[in-house]
Motif scaffolding. Sequence first.
Motif, PDB file in Angstrom:
ATOM      1  N   ASN A  53       0.826  -1.214   0.000  1.00 52.57           N
ATOM      2  CA  ASN A  53       0.000   0.000   0.000  1.00 52.57           C
ATOM      3  C   ASN A  53       0.855   1.255   0.000  1.00 52.57           C
ATOM      4  OD1 ASN A  53      -2.377  -1.448  -0.001  1.00 52.57           O
ATOM      5  ND2 ASN A  53      -2.617  -1.410   2.219  1.00 52.57           N
TER       6      ASN A  53
ATOM      7  N   ALA B 222       1.128   4.059  -3.096  1.00 47.88           N
ATOM      8  CA  ALA B 222       0.873   5.490  -2.890  1.00 47.88           C
ATOM      9  C   ALA B 222       2.059   6.317  -3.373  1.00 47.88           C
ATOM     10  CB  ALA B 222       0.587   5.764  -1.419  1.00 47.88           C
TER      11      ALA B 222
ATOM     12  N   GLN C  19       2.071   6.530  -7.148  1.00 49.73           N
ATOM     13  CA  GLN C  19       1.038   7.433  -7.637  1.00 49.73           C
ATOM     14  C   GLN C  19       1.464   8.887  -7.474  1.00 49.73           C
ATOM     15  OE1 GLN C  19      -1.623   6.583  -9.304  1.00 49.73           O
ATOM     16  NE2 GLN C  19      -2.331   8.677  -9.542  1.00 49.73           N
ATOM     17  N   ASP C  20       2.094   9.216  -6.353  1.00 51.61           N
ATOM     18  CA  ASP C  20       2.560  10.590  -6.117  1.00 51.61           C
ATOM     19  C   ASP C  20       3.598  10.995  -7.163  1.00 51.61           C
ATOM     20  OD1 ASP C  20       0.953  10.719  -3.861  1.00 51.61           O
ATOM     21  OD2 ASP C  20       2.551  10.126  -2.497  1.00 51.61           O
TER      22      ASP C  20
END
Length: 293
Positions: free
Chosen positions: A24, A28, A31-32
Amino acid sequence: MKPANEWAEYFINTLLNVEQASVNTTRAYAQDLKQLQAFAGSFDAITSKEIREWSASLMRQGLSPRTVARKLAVVRSFYRFAQRQGWRSDNPAGRLLAPRFRPLLPRTLTMDEAHDLVESAQQTSGRLGLRNWALLEMLYGAGLRSQEAVSLNLGDVDMTTCFVRVQGKGGKERVVPFGRKAREALDNYMLNLRPNLVRSRTNALFVNYRGTRLTTRSVRRIVKIVLVRAALQRNVSPHWLRHSFATHMLMNGADLRVIQELLGHSLLRTTQLYTLISQEHIAQVYQNSHPRA
């Protein structure tokens, strides 16, 4: 030197396979970085000004200061990694100030609510109540994360000394104690229920009705079931029990450094959030108790 369009993938793979960050977390981070690249272009040419403009654009989109600060921290970490690899000589995010935000206090149960929740667990789901009771005793009694609890194997629990070996975030191992109530619950579960559930050889401590290892999704479902039995009108997640463990220990005089070790926090400032809850509790007691408050 790696092409700039491969930097992010290499960084994420290193986090996942070397640093043992969670799926997870790495998802994240990826994606950033993808968002930054879409806004500012190639990682080898991005400047501090462009990262600052990206940050401002995120605020205009309605993202909270906390979220923007987290994204900037990811970018800062990414470029530190790029420097170590020799891909860049500078860190364009290194000196950028993150938006200020008030620390988000961990959500907790009161001591009475925690007691009622754990005591109610053994009355749920028929024969599975023994497992639910042992599970919640370990979440609250040892301050475990859900993933840590479901990852426990039989050999990790020492019933003689009442210590459990835990694999935490990033593969960090710690050994934490559990109390007599948790020992009683584990004894009942391992003697009277687990042997009847397991149909094949497994070392998993907590198993489902099919005899296979519990998942974190199952833990969330179990907590919701127990909430109904305990008649608590709150939307409690399993992590509340970990927060409650730390907060209640602090309120009863435990040293902050000890709590840090028990929770497996790398940084003391992470644990210090619980002092803010304790201060709020002290203020509330004062308001309710002092005649001139």
